[in-house]
Structure formats: structure tokens, C-alpha cells
Scaffold this active site. Structure first.
Site: not given
Ligand code: MOS
Length: 698
Positions: A657-658
Site C-alpha cells: 500500500g505504501e
Molecule cells: Mo498508512 S499511513 O499506515 O494508513
């Protein structure tokens, strides 16, 4: 792995509902008699409320109530002090909620909020981040880790290095600004509370509300069926859900509070700005001899938060001497919090820009320089990596991008008034996993239901969890139904830290594997209620690993810089990632590409300006805070190397996701340098800054 579902590009199960407008979001539960709330934000940066005159507001049509610090329902003291709304006259920052108007319609509530007259006793405030601030200190703890890691003798090693880079990079405050604002609809039925809320983790919302309103959790229902993005700002409950519940209790009506866009910047968190001094020393053959990464950032007076930008330097490169440290300045500013790849995103901007500067100083190819400094083990811990394929990502990216034969000289590719350049940066993000519970049920009709209170914040969680289940059960994907986003479901951790899928999926996998085993031993038809198995990964998912576990990647960017206007356009962006097994090729690509687009925004357009005079941000809407729109986003390609890593979870996956936002801005900044010969060390690279640099030569 038995089935074929895992890895397939399965379509999002709720996609049709979303595009047809049928998916309901938190503010769209039009319960009978529903009222609307509108907060009144504090107009001072520090001090206290001395009076709230509600008479004009209450005289307006349709207005039901105005809650004030004097008469709002009392709450138990929250663990998160930012949730202690309307509990005292104290004002810790501008934008803090000082009253709440409740009316029949959102328009009437807004008019009432504007008619509330608040008086204050203001005190002098300080909202200026400077590196030499007298209140700066090194915190005891940064995101649960040491603020400072140091080995070798970094100062001495740097001083005696053959080649040195000594620079400062600045990343401004950044805002999450999900498309769906923070919103909640609350409804009391006697002493039972139901909330529909936009959250990355409904299990936490329930426990926090139980504590604040002194209720057993069984009397609280939290529904977060569809969530229009969060990027960290919905990781824990924000004031909307607390205020909506208070207003509903006070008025006896269901109440919706949907934060107006203009109030979001001060109340839901932001990425704190960082000033990052980078010192890199190397031998003439391009081996690092010293790496110093010193971060200065701010925190607020409401709660402690430190943007852990220097962590990346503990992971990326082999060096005999390291300093990775954080200093923090407490200021009278809105509370910073998580924003997509907190720490890693700004940290890798600085590190990967500095590595590019070092490559320049060494006259070495920046891909080769990175490869030359690959560590055998994680530099900070000395642990072996569970898997680390950053070199493969760099090589595969270089091949796909056409990096070979690049003329490294700046300004070597003019195109009329444009200067073209290319840049590269690496990416990294830690692998985490949290305990979760889940159930798997086999039904007599041959179908299966998997239940877990996961949050699908737009990532496709429902879909990928069905794939995990189908795979563990050894059945076709369309036989599996997933239920998420409701607190009646088995408790689960939040969709955050890139560990939602790994955490929920592990529990789903375990439940399904056990169910499959039970079914194998079962003869005859199933009972009408089917057979259900519950799994809990506590003790497993949170066990320490002897391995350092991180995902890696590489970004390649091509930009065109307009020498007349100073505008930078990204022409191509390629990311290649190594993140374990990719569980759904379609939704994974969407995660990578989405995060890279966000990194493009970080590089070129996104910034919030903390106005020192007001202690507030000057950009408070999507016109002033420019997130990339379609016209800004070029040909973005994301690919991956399928990694076989047995040290992760039963699916063999790392979070995705990141990592896509980590390093993107550095690749673009490095491309701007290659195009123009200019090093701009403060984000974003807006036309005014680029043009000024072009005209003044740097
Ligand atoms: Mo993410 S910034 O850990 O939702």
C-alpha cells in the site's frame, strides 16, 4: 498453495456498486429524522474560550442545538487527547473544535455554525519550525524505536572521506486529503450506539467509543462498509465520530457529521514537515564510508508524533559509519499524524536525492552506485534479510526503462524550449503484520463465507481476502463470499502500515485451512447452519522474526522541464517492486500506480504552508492543495519481481500500500537535475521555484 485464485487479476467485488453510486458511504445513511452537525473551528492558535454566544445561531430556522465546551456531554478521558472535543475551554491549535451546530439540514447547520460568536483569551503562539529552535530535543522514542542509531565514528569518517556530499533537503507539510472526507453518522437507541463511519479500522473505533462513552463494546455497532480513501488519516478515530455521537445523544436524533473540506487540514492530521541534513562520504571507488541522516521535524502540544524520516538510512546501504537521528520541536500547530509511508516517504526523498548527488560527485552511474553499496545484512540490526531484491528491481527497471546508454551529463537533451532528463531512486518499506481473527463457514449449498472486520479503503481488500480463502480451501473464487467492515464480524487490525492484507489474510488462511481439513473428514450433507471455523493469529503474527523483513523497489522517471514557464511535466514513470507474492495483479497494480501518482504530487505540486502568524495552513481546499489530476499523471507503469520468501506469512506476501510513494519524488527530482543541471532541495518543484533556479543558475 492449492488453488489458482491467488495472484489472479480478479476484479473488485464492489466495483459495480461503486461506479453505479449504489455503495453507501458514512454520510449517506439517511436514517429517519437524521440531523446534520457542523463544527466551529477555533480562530486562535493558543489560549482558551471565554464565551460562546449561541443565541443568534439558535434563532435560525431548522437549528436544533449548539454544543459548547460548557454544555456538551462529558466524555471519559481519551487515550488520544485529540478526541477530548468540547471537554474544556482550552484551545491547543487553530481549527480545534470549539462548538458544534446541529440542524435539520447541512446548510442550516453551516449557517448556525457561522452565527455562533466565540470569544477567546489568546496567548502567544509559536508555529515556526527552525533547525536551531531552542525547544528542539531528541525524543526518547520515535514510532516505537530509537530516535538515534549511531555506529562507527560518523563525523570523523565523513571528515576524512575521499568524496563528500553535504546537503539539506526540505519536505513541507503534506495533507492526506482522501476523496471522501472524514464523516460519521451516529444513532442512539436507548443505551445502544450505532455509528457509520469512514475509518481504516472499525475495531479500534468501537473500543475507543466504548471507553469515551463508558459503554460495554457489545452495545456499540460500527459500520464502515465503504471507505473513500484515508492514506493514514483515518487510521484511528478522528473527532467526527465522537462529535456525531455526542450530538446524537444530545438531540435524540441520528446525526451526520461530514467534515467540510476546508476544516480537514487542521483536524485529521498531516505529514509533518522535515528538514533533513544529509552527509554522505565515499571512497573514490564509490563505497560509502559515512552516512549521516539528521532529521528535524515538529510535533504538536496535543500528542507526540515524530515523522521517522531517518529510519530508511538504517536499512538501505552498507556503511561502516552511520548516524540516523531525529530532533523534534514542539509547536502550537495542528496535530501531525500518519500519511502514506510516514517517515519512509520524506526520508527516501532525502536519502535517494543525496545518493544521486554522490553519484554525480563520483562520476558514477547512480544505478551502479546503489548496487555497489548493497549490504549483506540489515545495517541497523545485523539480521539477514528475509529477501531483498532491490538490485533486481534496479536492473529490471533499467532494462524496461531503457536506462542503458543514458548520457549522464545534465542539459544533454534539449528539445526546443524543453530540457529532458531521467532519474532513478530506490524504494523500501518495512514488512509488518498484526494479529487478527477471522471465521470461515462452509454452507450446505457448497458456498463459503469468510468474515473479518477488515476495512476496504479502496484497495480491494474484500476481493483479495476471497482469493486467499479460495486458495486455502481449494475451491473456485466465485464460491467464496467475504464480509468486511462491520463490528459484528471477528475483530481485526486496521488497514494501515501496509499490513492489512497480510494480517487479515493470515487469519483467513488459517480459518480456511482448518475448515478444509474438517470438510475432508466430513461425510454426508452439511448441517443447515453449515460448519464454521474461527482462527486467531495472536502469538503467531506478532512473533519476532530472526529476519529483517522489508519490501524494496526502484523508480525511474523521465521529465520535461519548460525553460520558459518553469513547469515540470513527468513524461514517464516506471516502478519495479519486490514485495513477496503479489496476491492480485490488478488491485496490486492499482496500489502501486496510485501511490506513485501520489509521489508525483509530492514531487511537483503538493504542499501545505504553515502560516506562522495564524498557526494554520494557507491551503485548505483542493484548488490550493493540488493533488495530481488526470492531466498531471502521465504514462505510469508498475511491475514487480515475484519473490519467494518463506519468512513472511502463509501467503508469502509483503505489503504494497505504501512503497509506491517511497522514492518517487527523489526519482523525479533527480530527473529534473539531469534535465537542467539544477539541484532543488525543497519540495515541491513548482514552476516558480524551477524558473527562479533556471534564471539564477541554481
Ligand atoms: Mo498508512 S499511513 O499506515 O494508513
Amino acid at each position: 498453495m492449492t488453488g489458482t485464485a491467488l495472484g489472479a487479476p480478479a476484479e473488485r467485488r464492489e466495483g459495480r456498486q461503486k461506479v453505479a453510486g449504489a455503495a453507501r458511504y458514512a454520510a449517506e445513511y439517511a436514517l429517519p429524522g437524521r440531523a446534520h452537525a457542523w463544527p466551529v473551528p477555533a480562530a486562535i492558535a493558543r489560549g482558551r474560550v471565554t464565551g460562546v454566544d449561541t443565541s443568534a445561531a439558535l434563532a435560525l430556522p431548522g437549528v436544533l442545538a449548539v454544543l459548547t465546551p460548557g454544555d456538551a456531554p462529558r466524555l471519559a478521558e481519551p487515550e488520544d487527547p485529540a478526541l477530548a472535543v468540547l471537554q474544556s475551554p482550552h484551545v491547543p491549535h487553530r481549527g480545534w473544535c470549539v462548538a458544534l451546530a446541529v440542524a435539520d439540514t447541512p446548510e442550516a447547520a453551516r449557517a448556525a455554525a457561522r452565527a455562533v460568536r466565540v470569544t477567546y483569551a489568546g496567548r502567544p503562539h509559536d508555529a515556526g519550525l527552525t533547525e536551531d529552535h531552542r525547544d528542539a530535543y531528541e525524543p526518547d522514542d520515535v514510532a516505537g524505536r530509537a530516535a538515534r542509531v549511531e555506529y562507527g565514528d560518523p563525523e570523523a569518517a565523513f571528515a576524512t572521506a575521499d568524496v563528500r556530499v553535504d546537503t539539506v533537503y526540505r519536505v513541507p507539510p503534506l495533507h492526506n486529503h482522501p476523496m471522501e472526507p472524514h464523516a460519521s453518522t451516529a444513532h442512539w437507541d436507548g443505551d445502544r450506539l450505532t455509528v457509520y463511519t469512514s475509518s481504516q479500522g472499525g475495531t479500534t473505533v468501537r473500543s475507543v467509543l466504548a471507553q469515551l462513552f463508558d459503554l460495554p463494546e457489545e452495545r456499540i455497532t460500527v459500520v464502515a462498509e465503504h471507505v473513500g480513501g484515508g492514506f493514514g488519516s483515518k487510521g484511528t478515530p478522528r473527532p467526527d465520530v465522537v462529535l456525531a455521537a455526542m450530538a446524537a445523544r444530545h438531540t435524540g436524533r441520528p446525526v451526520t457529521l461530514a467534515y467540510p473540506r476546508r476544516q480537514l487540514p487542521t483536524v485529521v492530521g498531516h505529514r509533518a514537515p522535515t528538514v533533513q541534513r544529509m552527509r554522505l562520504g565515499a571512497s573514490a571507488d564509490g563505497r560509502l564510508t559515512a552516512l549521516l541522516h539528521e532529521v528535524t521535524t515538529y510535533t504538536c502540544h496535543v500528542k507526540g508524533y515524530v515523522e521517522h524520516a531517518a529510519f530508511v538510512s538504517r536499512v538501505m546501504y552498507a556503511t561502516p559509519a552511520l548516524r540516523s537521528s531525529h530532533r523534534v520541536v514542539p509547536l502550537d500547530v495542528p496535530s501531525p499524524s500518519w500519511m502514506r509511508a510516514p517517515g519512509e516517504a520524506p526520508g527516501m526523498y532525502a536519502l535517494e536525492s543525496a545518493v544521486d548527488e554522490l553519484a554525480d560527485a563520483l562520476r558514477m552511474d547512480p544505478v551502479d552506485l546503489r548496487i555497489r553499496n548493497e549490504p549483506d545484512r540489515e545495517p541497523e540490526s545485523g539480521k539477514p534479510f528475509s529477501s531483498r531484491h532491490v538490485v533486481e528491481c534496479l536492473r529490471e527497471g533499467a532494462r524496461r526503462f531503457g536506462w542503458a546508454g543514458r548520457d549522464p551529463r545534465p542539459r544533454s537533451r534539449p528539445e526546443g524550449p524543453l530540457l529532458i532528463g531521467t532519474g532513478v531512486a530506490a524504494a523500501t518499506y518495512p514488512v509488518r503484520v498484526a494479529p487478527s481473527t477471522a471465521t470461515a463457514q462452509a454452507l450446505p449449498d457448497g458456498g463459503f463465507v469468510v468474515r473479518v472486520n477488515a476495512a476496504d479503503i479502496g484497495t480491494g481488500a474484500r476481493t483479495v481476502l476471497a482469493q486467499v480463502a479460495a486458495d486455502a480451501l481449494g475451491v473456485p473464487l466465485d464460491r467464496v463470499r467475504t464480509e468486511v467492515g462491520h463490528s459484528d464480524l471477528p475483530p481485526a487490525p486496521l488497514a494501515g502500515d501496509s499490513c492489512g492484507t497480510a494480517s487479515w489474510g493470515w487469519a483467513v488462511h488459517d480459518a480456511c485451512a482448518e475448515l478444509a481439513a474438517r470438510l475432508a473428514g466430513h461425510t454426508g450433507p452439511l448441517p443447515t447452519e453449515g460448519i464454521e471455523v474461527r482462527a486467531d493469529t495472536t502469538g503467531k503474527a506478532d512473533a519476532d522474526s530472526p529476519y529483517a523483513r522489508h519490501a524494496f523497489g526502484a523508480h525511474f522517471a523521465e521529465v520535461a522541464v519548460d525553460t520558459v514557464t518553469g513547469e515540470t511535466r513527468v513524461r514517464r514513470l516506471l516502478g519495479v517492486f519486490a514485495a513477496g507474492h503479489i496476491l492480485n495483479a490488478r488491485t496490486a497494480r492499482s496500489q502501486f500506480v496510485g501511490a506513485m501518482a501520489m509521489g508525483l504530487g509530492m514531487a511537483l505540486t503538493e504542499h501545505s504552508t504553515l502560516d506562522r502568524a495564524f498557526g494554520d495552513f494557507t491551503e485548505a481546499d483542493l484548488a490550493a492543495y493540488h493533488v495530481p489530476a488526470h492531466a498531471d499523471v502521465p504514462d505510469i507503469e508498475a511491475g514487480w519481481i515475484d519473490e519467494d520468501d518463506p519468512h513472511l506469512n502463509p501467503m508469502g506476501s509483503k505489503g504494497i500500500g505504501e512503497i509506491g510513494i517511497v522514492g518517487t519524488a527523489a526519482a523525479i527530482g533527480n530527473a529534473v537535475h539531469h534535465a537542467t543541471g539544477l539541484r532543488l532541495r525543497e519540495l515541491p518543484l513548482t514552476p516558480d521555484r524551477v524558473l527562479t533556479a533556471l534564471l539564477t543558475g541554481g
